[in-house]
Design a protein around this motif. Structure first.
Motif, PDB file in Angstrom:
ATOM      1  N   SER A 161       0.854  -1.224  -0.138  1.00  0.00           N
ATOM      2  CA  SER A 161       0.012  -0.217  -0.061  1.00  0.00           C
ATOM      3  C   SER A 161       0.819   1.242  -0.026  1.00  0.00           C
ATOM      4  N   LEU A 162       1.981   1.220   0.705  1.00  0.00           N
ATOM      5  CA  LEU A 162       2.871   2.512   0.976  1.00  0.00           C
ATOM      6  C   LEU A 162       3.659   2.424  -0.556  1.00  0.00           C
ATOM      7  N   THR A 163       4.042   1.445  -0.845  1.00  0.00           N
ATOM      8  CA  THR A 163       4.946   1.699  -2.104  1.00  0.00           C
ATOM      9  C   THR A 163       4.243   1.754  -3.401  1.00  0.00           C
ATOM     10  N   GLY A 164       2.836   1.529  -3.292  1.00  0.00           N
ATOM     11  CA  GLY A 164       1.931   1.551  -4.511  1.00  0.00           C
ATOM     12  C   GLY A 164       2.214   0.397  -5.603  1.00  0.00           C
ATOM     13  N   THR A 165       2.657  -0.771  -4.845  1.00  0.00           N
ATOM     14  CA  THR A 165       3.107  -1.980  -5.656  1.00  0.00           C
ATOM     15  C   THR A 165       1.746  -2.764  -6.031  1.00  0.00           C
ATOM     16  N   VAL A 166       1.716  -3.092  -7.309  1.00  0.00           N
ATOM     17  CA  VAL A 166       0.265  -4.061  -7.702  1.00  0.00           C
ATOM     18  C   VAL A 166       0.817  -5.303  -8.172  1.00  0.00           C
ATOM     19  N   VAL A 167      -0.041  -6.160  -7.597  1.00  0.00           N
ATOM     20  CA  VAL A 167       0.399  -7.524  -7.979  1.00  0.00           C
ATOM     21  C   VAL A 167       0.121  -7.884  -9.593  1.00  0.00           C
ATOM     22  N   ARG A 168       0.973  -8.502 -10.219  1.00  0.00           N
ATOM     23  CA  ARG A 168       0.717  -8.761 -11.542  1.00  0.00           C
ATOM     24  C   ARG A 168      -0.214  -9.960 -11.834  1.00  0.00           C
ATOM     25  N   ARG A 169      -0.806  -9.685 -12.894  1.00  0.00           N
ATOM     26  CA  ARG A 169      -1.877 -10.792 -13.346  1.00  0.00           C
ATOM     27  C   ARG A 169      -1.559 -11.049 -14.808  1.00  0.00           C
ATOM     28  N   THR A 170      -1.333 -12.588 -15.024  1.00  0.00           N
ATOM     29  CA  THR A 170      -0.893 -12.740 -16.246  1.00  0.00           C
ATOM     30  C   THR A 170      -2.161 -13.567 -16.862  1.00  0.00           C
ATOM     31  N   ALA A 174      -3.173 -16.060 -14.091  1.00  0.00           N
ATOM     32  CA  ALA A 174      -2.229 -16.657 -12.891  1.00  0.00           C
ATOM     33  C   ALA A 174      -1.437 -14.960 -12.235  1.00  0.00           C
ATOM     34  N   ILE A 175      -1.868 -15.171 -10.844  1.00  0.00           N
ATOM     35  CA  ILE A 175      -1.493 -14.161  -9.898  1.00  0.00           C
ATOM     36  C   ILE A 175      -0.161 -14.373  -9.524  1.00  0.00           C
ATOM     37  N   ASP A 176       0.583 -13.211  -9.493  1.00  0.00           N
ATOM     38  CA  ASP A 176       2.009 -13.605  -9.009  1.00  0.00           C
ATOM     39  C   ASP A 176       1.817 -13.838  -7.382  1.00  0.00           C
ATOM     40  N   GLY A 177       2.637 -14.971  -7.022  1.00  0.00           N
ATOM     41  CA  GLY A 177       2.225 -15.367  -5.565  1.00  0.00           C
ATOM     42  C   GLY A 177       1.168 -16.426  -5.113  1.00  0.00           C
ATOM     43  N   GLU A 178       0.314 -16.536  -6.207  1.00  0.00           N
ATOM     44  CA  GLU A 178      -0.815 -17.322  -6.018  1.00  0.00           C
ATOM     45  C   GLU A 178      -0.471 -18.697  -6.609  1.00  0.00           C
ATOM     46  N   TRP A 179      -0.892 -19.786  -5.969  1.00  0.00           N
ATOM     47  CA  TRP A 179      -0.725 -21.105  -6.376  1.00  0.00           C
ATOM     48  C   TRP A 179      -1.866 -21.358  -7.345  1.00  0.00           C
ATOM     49  N   VAL A 202      -4.500 -20.941 -10.569  1.00  0.00           N
ATOM     50  CA  VAL A 202      -4.829 -20.279 -11.710  1.00  0.00           C
ATOM     51  C   VAL A 202      -6.235 -20.029 -11.533  1.00  0.00           C
ATOM     52  N   GLU A 203      -6.883 -18.848 -11.611  1.00  0.00           N
ATOM     53  CA  GLU A 203      -8.171 -18.662 -11.245  1.00  0.00           C
ATOM     54  C   GLU A 203      -8.979 -17.801 -12.344  1.00  0.00           C
ATOM     55  N   CYS A 204     -10.316 -18.152 -12.456  1.00  0.00           N
ATOM     56  CA  CYS A 204     -11.041 -17.768 -13.267  1.00  0.00           C
ATOM     57  C   CYS A 204     -11.750 -16.305 -12.870  1.00  0.00           C
ATOM     58  N   GLU A 205     -11.380 -15.088 -13.585  1.00  0.00           N
ATOM     59  CA  GLU A 205     -11.951 -13.980 -13.026  1.00  0.00           C
ATOM     60  C   GLU A 205     -13.587 -13.672 -13.457  1.00  0.00           C
ATOM     61  N   ALA A 206     -13.921 -14.501 -14.257  1.00  0.00           N
ATOM     62  CA  ALA A 206     -15.483 -14.818 -14.585  1.00  0.00           C
ATOM     63  C   ALA A 206     -16.366 -15.346 -13.497  1.00  0.00           C
TER      64      ALA A 206
END
Length: 241
Positions: free
Chosen positions: A169-178, A194-199, A201-205
């Motif tokens: 939050s302080l650094t404005g870092t956004v997690v990458r979504r591929t 695929a979300i960085d740091g997540e095991w 693969v998730e459907c956004e729908a």
């Protein structure tokens, strides 16, 4: 049996692979966030302004939330009966606190001069790489598979998640979504990411989740047919052009 942290089924595993992967990702990310936080430590000063601003004192030269993360402190929250403390546990104190706790609980095997093996408990944790955030993250990384099987794993998980959230939050870092190539097997939408740091693969729908192996198998099954359909529609257009 369900994971005590995320409540998902473990399928005979001792530790939840998704939560373990997430914690390992946080420990890899925190050392990268520290230089960004340190950049925020430089005092800032704006142009002089006339008129009252409603402030009874001079503004702090740095964001105190950054000091909360980078400064010294205790590995536990101090009692705050008056509610005037807003920061959490500093990063180094948090990481060292968990390293020390794990070291005092994890069995340590040593041999005496006669070659007899003894199983003891350590009094503290020691890192050969120093005592900063990167050193303790590296130390904890080696013990994450063990730590995630312990009853106190959810508490460690929550505290690390909070620390990463504050730093991002302080650094404005956004997690990458591929975005992924294959469509979702549940809703057929091309919304798998695929979300960085997540095991998973998730459907956004629809929210359906796949493990990496499940996604690879699904992609190998559906993509050849989809590629053939795409070529069937594209080749006539290319020939006409």
């Amino acid at each position: 049996m369900n994971c005590p942290t995320c409540r998902s089924g473990l399928d005979d595993a001792d530790a939840c692979p998704a939560c373990t992967h997430r914690v390992l990702g946080w420990l890899a990310e925190l050392p990268l966030l520290v230089p960004l936080l340190e950049d925020l430590m430089h005092p800032t000063a704006g142009p002089a302004r006339r008129g009252g601003g409603g402030r009874a004192h001079s503004p702090a030269p740095v964001d105190l939330r950054v000091l909360d993360l980078l400064g010294p402190g205790q590995p536990v929250l101090i009692a705050d009966p008056h509610g005037d403390q807003t920061g959490g546990i500093p990063l180094t104190a948090l990481l060292y606190g968990w390293a020390r706790y794990i070291a005092t609980e994890h069995p340590a095997v040593r041999r005496d001069r006669h070659g007899t093996a003894h199983i003891d408990r350590c009094d503290s944790a020691w890192s050969r790489h120093g005592g900063d955030v990167a050193a303790w993250c590296a130390w904890l990384t080696g013990y994450v598979p063990y730590a995630m099987t312990r009853p106190w794993a959810p508490e460690m998980y929550d505290q690390l998640e909070d620390a990463v959230r504050r730093a991002r939050s302080l650094t404005g870092t956004v997690v990458r979504r591929t975005p992924k190539d294959a469509p979702c097997p549940a809703c057929t939408a091309f919304a798998l990411v695929a979300i960085d740091g997540e095991w998973h693969v998730e459907c956004e729908a629809c929210g359906h989740r796949l493990t990496p192996d499940e996604y690879d198998a699904h992609r190998a099954e559906v993509m050849p047919a989809l590629a053939a359909i795409a070529l069937h529609h594209l080749l006539p257009r290319m020939s006409a052009a």
